[in-house]
Scaffold this active site. Structure first.
Site, PDB file in Angstrom:
ATOM      1  N   TYR A 127       0.811  -1.223   0.000  1.00  0.00           N
ATOM      2  CA  TYR A 127       0.000   0.000   0.000  1.00  0.00           C
ATOM      3  C   TYR A 127       0.845   1.275   0.000  1.00  0.00           C
ATOM      4  CZ  TYR A 127      -3.341  -3.499   1.690  1.00  0.00           C
ATOM      5  OH  TYR A 127      -4.106  -4.627   1.838  1.00  0.00           O
ATOM      6  N   TYR A 165     -14.828  -5.060   3.069  1.00  0.00           N
ATOM      7  CA  TYR A 165     -13.469  -5.458   2.679  1.00  0.00           C
ATOM      8  C   TYR A 165     -13.252  -6.879   3.174  1.00  0.00           C
ATOM      9  CZ  TYR A 165      -8.425  -5.977   2.671  1.00  0.00           C
ATOM     10  OH  TYR A 165      -7.148  -6.447   2.462  1.00  0.00           O
TER      11      TYR A 165
END
Length: 432
Positions: free
Chosen positions: A9, A141
């Protein structure tokens, strides 16, 4: 020398504008970890919500050490061993009644992949082969593997780049009624879910949800009444109910499992993160007799074709067993209740924080708290600000959150909440 480690990320900046070098962790103790050079940071996010016992817990370290003296690993295909057998029995004991069968895997994402494969194959084996799609909730998620990406929020999730790769599934609106909503307040959310099921139930194998707390989707906190209503709708439309308790399991919402708030048993439940206290990656997908017994038969399609190399790893099973013992013997649910009281008092009930122009909402559930802002730019620089004050605190998107280790003291938790509030009282959020 540039490190060969590719971090998650994180954008890779041009060589003329390199990203800051990540701090190197050299040790940890309790709720703190130590950086190279002697700096200690109070971990406000529990190392992605899994280090529930904190760092270097003596009983967990000893459990791994002892197990390593006898058996570190062996394949679970065609073989078995005591740590796996014992952990499976313990998980059946502590999870909602009826989840009697345990399939081990090595991560939460793969656990959800297993759940989806189980659901699809269940319907094939029960003469409903047309049920090949999943139904998930917006703002959800479930992991970064391909199958999981396809059931994460398709509009605002992090996986839009990969949409050409992914199968198309169905989505229902994220529930809006808060945790403490009355039954009538949940009717609109359940009506929206019913609408999707009425239109598409003939091809939906399972409804997937993070019960009560949609974690990485923004710590959206929802009502137990929604879980009860979803259970009834799934029964009505012959759709399996899958609870992704990777983040919510093992006390995070204030009860051992989020399902316990609603007295609901899903058909399939996925556990990870807190399962081993974060000490070794491991996960489990549990199923009811209804699901499991559909796989009884002599044909090739009755075999469940999934088998991760490290499923049921003895080290992971042994430390998970010790983690459960510590949780129960040291009254972790009591610890979580006290953490929740502090988070509520210091954040949710703080009038000045709630009155801040940058703040959209403040929410607390169990040992999880979030300050949601109107604009993500209001949180730029939070990590550095917190580190200067001795706290490791990460924000993502429009959400500044804490999910502390359960052994965090009240003083340390107040240190975390004081840093969170200081960001807004300092005026830095308004300057962004």
């Amino acid at each position: 020398m540039t490190s060969p480690v590719w971090h998650p990320y994180q954008r890779l900046n041009h060589s003329s504008n390199p990203a800051p070098k990540p701090p190197k962790v050299v040790g940890g103790d309790g709720a703190y970890f130590e950086l190279e050079g002697g700096e200690w940071l109070l971990d406000a996010c529990c190392s992605w919500w899994c280090m529930i016992h904190g760092y270097r817990h003596p009983r967990l370290v000893q459990a791994i050490t002892d197990q390593a003296q006898t058996l570190c690993h062996v394949m679970l295909a065609g073989l078995t061993h005591d740590p796996a057998e014992q952990l499976a029995r313990e998980l059946v004991r502590i999870t909602p009644e009826g989840l009697n069968h345990v399939f081990f895997i090595d991560s939460g994402s793969v656990g959800m992949e297993v759940a989806m494969k189980m659901a699809l194959q269940y319907h094939i084996l029960t003469d409903r082969p047309e049920k090949t799609r999943m139904l998930a909730l917006k703002r959800g998620y479930h992991g970064d593997t391909s199958g999981c990406m396809a059931v994460c929020d398709p509009d605002n999730g992090m996986h839009r780049l990969f949409s050409p790769l992914l199968p198309q599934h169905h989505f229902a609106p994220a529930p809006t009624a808060p945790f403490d909503a009355a039954p009538d307040d949940v009717e609109g959310d359940l009506a929206a879910l019913r609408e999707v099921l009425e239109r598409h139930h003939h091809e939906i194998a399972a409804l997937l949800m993070e019960p009560l707390l949609q974690a990485a989707g923004g710590l959206n906190m929802t009502s137990p009444h929604y879980l009860r209503g979803a259970r009834a709708l799934c029964d009505e439309f012959n759709v399996l109910l899958v609870f992704d308790e990777v983040a919510t399991g093992f006390g995070r919402t204030g009860k051992l499992f989020a399902a316990n708030h609603a007295d609901v048993t899903p058909d399939i439940m996925v556990l990870s993160k807190g399962l081993t206290g974060g000490y070794i990656g491991h996960a489990a997908t549990l199923a009811t007799d209804r699901v499991h017994d559909a796989f009884r038969g002599d044909s090739d399609i009755h075999a469940f074709m999934h088998g991760p190399t490290f499923m049921g790893n003895p080290l992971a099973c042994r430390v998970a067993l010790e983690s459960l013992r510590v949780f129960e013997e040291d009254d972790y649910l009591g610890k979580i209740a006290r953490l929740s009281e502090v988070l509520t008092r210091e954040l949710k009930d703080d009038a000045a924080l709630n009155a801040c122009d940058a703040v959209a909402d403040v929410r607390v559930l169990g040992a999880a708290a979030v300050i949601e802002v109107h604009d993500a730019s209001a949180l730029d620089g939070v990590r550095e600000f917190a580190r200067e004050r001795g706290v490791w605190l990460r924000a993502f998107g429009r959400w500044m959150y804490t999910m502390p280790a359960y052994i965090t003291s009240e003083n340390d938790l107040q240190k975390i909440t004081n840093v969170m509030k200081a960001w807004f009282s300092s005026g830095l959020a308004d300057q962004r």
